[in-house]
Structure formats: C-alpha cells, structure tokens
Design an enzyme around this catalytic site. Structure first.
Site, PDB file in Angstrom:
ATOM      1  N   GLY A   1       0.969  -1.651  -0.273  1.00 49.14           N
ATOM      2  CA  GLY A   1       0.332   0.032   0.024  1.00 49.14           C
ATOM      3  C   GLY A   1       0.880   1.634   0.048  1.00 49.14           C
ATOM      4  O   GLY A   1       0.569   2.412   0.521  1.00 49.14           O
TER       5      GLY A   1
ATOM      6  N   CYS B   1       8.660  -4.500 -12.026  1.00 52.61           N
ATOM      7  CA  CYS B   1       9.782  -3.884 -12.985  1.00 52.61           C
ATOM      8  C   CYS B   1      10.618  -4.325 -13.508  1.00 52.61           C
ATOM      9  O   CYS B   1      11.194  -4.271 -13.968  1.00 52.61           O
ATOM     10  CB  CYS B   1      10.873  -3.073 -11.278  1.00 52.61           C
TER      11      CYS B   1
HETATM   12  C1  LIG Z   1       6.875  -3.557  -7.911  1.00 54.36           C
HETATM   13  S1  LIG Z   1       5.196  -4.108  -6.806  1.00 54.36           S
HETATM   14  C2  LIG Z   1       4.284  -3.106  -6.053  1.00 54.36           C
HETATM   15  C3  LIG Z   1       4.459  -2.444  -4.625  1.00 54.36           C
HETATM   16  C4  LIG Z   1       3.737  -0.978  -3.529  1.00 54.36           C
HETATM   17  N1  LIG Z   1       3.616  -0.244  -4.565  1.00 54.36           N
HETATM   18  C5  LIG Z   1       3.859  -1.814  -2.588  1.00 54.36           C
HETATM   19  O1  LIG Z   1       3.670  -0.350  -2.036  1.00 54.36           O
HETATM   20  O2  LIG Z   1       4.405  -2.416  -1.736  1.00 54.36           O
HETATM   21  C6  LIG Z   1       4.552  -4.491  -6.965  1.00 54.36           C
HETATM   22  C7  LIG Z   1       2.893  -6.057  -7.221  1.00 54.36           C
HETATM   23  O3  LIG Z   1       2.265  -6.014  -7.975  1.00 54.36           O
HETATM   24  C8  LIG Z   1       1.501  -7.218  -7.360  1.00 54.36           C
HETATM   25  N2  LIG Z   1       1.747  -8.147  -9.280  1.00 54.36           N
HETATM   26  C9  LIG Z   1       2.718  -8.842 -10.211  1.00 54.36           C
HETATM   27  N3  LIG Z   1       1.742  -9.135 -11.872  1.00 54.36           N
HETATM   28  C10 LIG Z   1       0.423  -9.184 -10.531  1.00 54.36           C
HETATM   29  C11 LIG Z   1      -0.772  -9.210 -11.547  1.00 54.36           C
HETATM   30  N4  LIG Z   1      -0.345  -9.743 -12.922  1.00 54.36           N
HETATM   31  N5  LIG Z   1      -2.182  -9.275 -10.868  1.00 54.36           N
HETATM   32  C12 LIG Z   1      -2.092  -8.115  -9.708  1.00 54.36           C
HETATM   33  N6  LIG Z   1      -1.283  -8.232  -8.673  1.00 54.36           N
HETATM   34  C13 LIG Z   1       0.021  -8.108  -9.849  1.00 54.36           C
HETATM   35  C14 LIG Z   1       2.275  -7.871  -6.975  1.00 54.36           C
HETATM   36  O4  LIG Z   1       2.085  -9.387  -5.980  1.00 54.36           O
HETATM   37  C15 LIG Z   1       3.223  -7.390  -6.269  1.00 54.36           C
HETATM   38  O5  LIG Z   1       2.903  -6.817  -5.594  1.00 54.36           O
END
Ligand SMILES: C[S@@+](CC[C@H](N)C(=O)[O-])C[C@H]1O[C@@H](n2cnc3c(N)ncnc32)[C@H](O)[C@@H]1O
Length: 369
Positions: free
Chosen positions: A20, A84
């Site tokens: 979050g 990323c």
């Molecule tokens: C770079 S992290 C973002 C973290 C977030 N901004 C935070 O403050 O923790 C990317 C997130 O996207 C989720 N994610 C990646 N691909 C996804 C998808 N196809 N559908 C849903 N969630 C996804 C991962 O589980 C991860 O928590």
C-alpha cells in the site's frame, strides 16, 4: 489549493498495491481522497494491506480484470506500481514480452473502453522504464485520451532522505475532451511529438512542472536528514539481523556496501534484502569499530569484527517514509501481522516505494487545484 471536507473526496483505485505504498502516499499528500479498491495477487502483501487498511485487496490477476471489475468503483484517480522486472537486467529487459508486464498492458487496453475513465493517474516504476516499449504504449494511450503527461526520474535523496531509490514516475492529468474530433486529432499530434522527444521529456530535478510553479509551497528539502535518526539501536542486539561470517567470507571479490550511522546515504533496498544475496540488495549497517572503514574487496575476513547487520524492517520502513505506529497520529500506519517473518517483511518493503516522494508528486503535480 483547497481540498477541504466541503469538497468531494477523490475516488482512487490502487493497482499492484503490495503493502500500500501509494495509499500511504495519498494519505501523506493531504489530498482529500480515498482508495476504494486495490488489486494485487500476492497474498502476503494482501494480508499486510488488510491488516492496516481494513480492506482486502482484490487478488484476481490484473491481466484478467474485466471492465466491470473497474467501472463498478467509478474511480477518477488511478495509482499504479506495476512489476519492475521486465525493465531490469535481472528480467532480461524483456519489456512488453515479459509475462509480468501483462497486467499493465491489459489495463492500458481496457482504459479507453471504460465507462468510468480516470482523470488523474500516477504510475511508479524503475529507472529504465522510460526507455521501454511499455512506456511508449502508456504515453500513447494517455496522450491520445487527452491527458497532459509529466514524467520524471527522482530519488528520495533529492528530498533530503538518506536513501537512494531512483525511480521513474509518470503523472497524468486529463485536460482535453477527445470526444471532439478536432481536439482528438490535436492530442494525437501532440502525443507523437512528445514521444519523439524520448528521454528528453523526462524531468530529473525536483521541483519540476506545476511543482516548480508553486515555488513558495514546494520545499526543496536540500538539507539531508541524518541517517542516525532512522536507526533504532535496540536492534543492535538482535541476532537474526546479523550477517553470518560464512556468508561474508564467501564473497572474495565483491565490494560490500557498508554504512555507519554517520554516513550520508544508504543504497536501494531490493526484495532480496535480508537474504543471502548480500551484494547489490541494500546497505549493511556497521555497528562496531567505527574507526575502521572497509568494503571487504579481496579480503572479506577484514569485515568479520565490524558487527555487520541488516537494517531491520522498521528501519527500512522509516527510510521509505512509511508512517509507523509510534511516530504518527495518521489514521493509517504500517504494521506487519505477527505471522510474517523478518525476511518476508523485508521482501515486501524492498518491493515497495518511498511514500514521501509519492506524496510530493500527488500534492504538487497530480492535484494542483
Ligand atoms: C513493484 S510491486 C508494488 C509494490 C507496492 N507499490 C507497495 O508499496 O508495496 C508490484 C506488485 O504487483 C503485484 N503483481 C504483479 N503482477 C500482478 C498481476 N498480474 N496481478 C495482480 N498483481 C500483480 C505483485 O504481487 C507486487 O505486489
């Protein structure tokens, strides 16, 4: 700028919500808005999110969301931090061909077709996203829909925070009504022109764009906050935070990134932080013999007496400017449910972002009036 209670609260959706970070950024910005739904498929992240925000994110893979899954919230603001890896060496720079880029690409496909389209959008990613085909698609989609776009590469060190985390941000605000064919054509032309500028379109200074125009309101925060103020020395005695001698001596030809409380900055904490990947995952804290400055190159055994430990989850969260229980009277603070291990907490924090940087962008670029 007036976002007092008499104004309607801005309805936001948070995609790829993790723990979050963007939601906390919205809170710190002071903008009158609320997140009505978040989306993430990582169950550990979702349990932390629910623990703190009392709302369980939708765990359906974003690649499979239908228009109705989004339209139902009638949101006007989207906050996104997609994976990323497609834009990193570790992910082989596969860009839009990496399956992990599918969620973002799917959302961009849905966006123009939605009944309730956002008017404001903020996206965070790694440096190098600005060179990707995914970025071109993002800019093209938004530009053609009549959004004005600001892109930047910023690190918290530019706001006086002793942690380097250079990240790409895109902020987009709907300015043109593209139901008018002439306006739509003009938007397309402008977008093509913008895309031709490539990386030159990306700001690297803070403040920039609308923020630079509010020079009196935007603090440049040039004085760096001492790293010491983020360190909790009660962790100096916690065995699980210490790096094992075996893991140190194994790495003969690497420079360890070691900081002391008096150091000016730490490096980016990644999701590998706290694991056996000691190099390139984030700074280690020296807790003994401060007169010795060593990086271990060629002779890692010289590091064994320095009391090297990982920054604790609490310290990393502080460096990322998450609000923590004891330090704030904010409605939402970050706490971890007890069943998550230290390593899992560090992993989630390594995946997250700097809340203060997001707040600055939300307050001074995304919502300026
Ligand atoms: C770079 S992290 C973002 C973290 C977030 N901004 C935070 O403050 O923790 C990317 C997130 O996207 C989720 N994610 C990646 N691909 C996804 C998808 N196809 N559908 C849903 N969630 C996804 C991962 O589980 C991860 O928590």
């Amino acid at each position: 700028m007036d976002h007092s209670d008499t104004k309607k609260s801005i309805v936001c959706l948070e995609f790829f919500s993790g723990i979050g970070g963007l939601h906390y950024g919205l809170q710190e910005s002071g903008i009158h808005g609320h997140v009505v739904m978040s989306f993430d498929m990582n169950e550990n992240a979702n349990s932390v999110y629910e623990y703190n925000f009392k709302m369980r994110p939708n765990n359906k893979a974003i690649d499979y969301l239908e228009p109705v899954d989004i339209d139902t919230y009638q949101a006007t603001c989207w906050l996104l931090s997609p994976p990323c890896q497609p834009y990193t060496r570790g992910g082989k720079y596969l860009d839009d061909e990496d399956p992990r880029a599918r969620g973002l690409i799917h959302l961009l496909g849905l966006l123009p077709k939605l009944k309730h389209k956002p008017t404001h959008l903020l996206l965070e990613n790694v440096m190098n996203f600005e060179n990707s085909r995914s970025r071109s698609l993002l800019v093209e989609t938004l530009g053609n829909m009549g959004f004005k776009i600001y892109e930047c590469l910023l690190s918290p060190v530019q706001a006086g925070i002793p942690n380097n985390r250079l990240r790409y941000y895109l902020v987009a605000v709907k300015t043109d009504d593209t139901t008018n064919a002439a306006v739509a054509n003009e938007c397309k032309r402008r977008t093509e022109e913008y895309l031709q500028r490539g990386r030159d379109a990306v700001f690297t200074e803070w403040p920039f764009g609308p923020a630079a125009d509010q020079s009196s309101a935007v603090a440049k925060d040039t004085a760096t906050i001492p790293l010491e103020s983020y360190i909790d020395h009660t962790f100096d005695g916690v065995a699980s935070l210490y790096v094992s001698a075996a893991d140190i001596v194994k790495r003969k030809n690497f420079e360890f990134d070691i900081v002391q409380p008096s150091s000016e900055r730490t490096s980016t904490f990644t999701k590998a932080y706290g694991s056996k990947h000691l190099i390139g995952a984030g700074s280690l804290l020296q807790t003994k013999h401060m007169d010795v400055r060593e990086n271990g190159f060629g002779a890692p055994e010289k590091l064994l007496d320095l009391g090297l430990r990982f920054f604790s989850p609490k310290e990393v969260a502080l460096l990322h400017h998450f609000p923590l229980g004891s330090q704030t009277n904010k409605p939402y603070v970050l706490e971890f449910p007890e069943n998550l291990t230290q390593r899992q907490q560090l992993q989630l924090l390594g995946n997250s972002l700097n809340v203060h940087m997001v707040a600055l962008l939300i307050k001074h670029v995304l919502f300026t009036n």
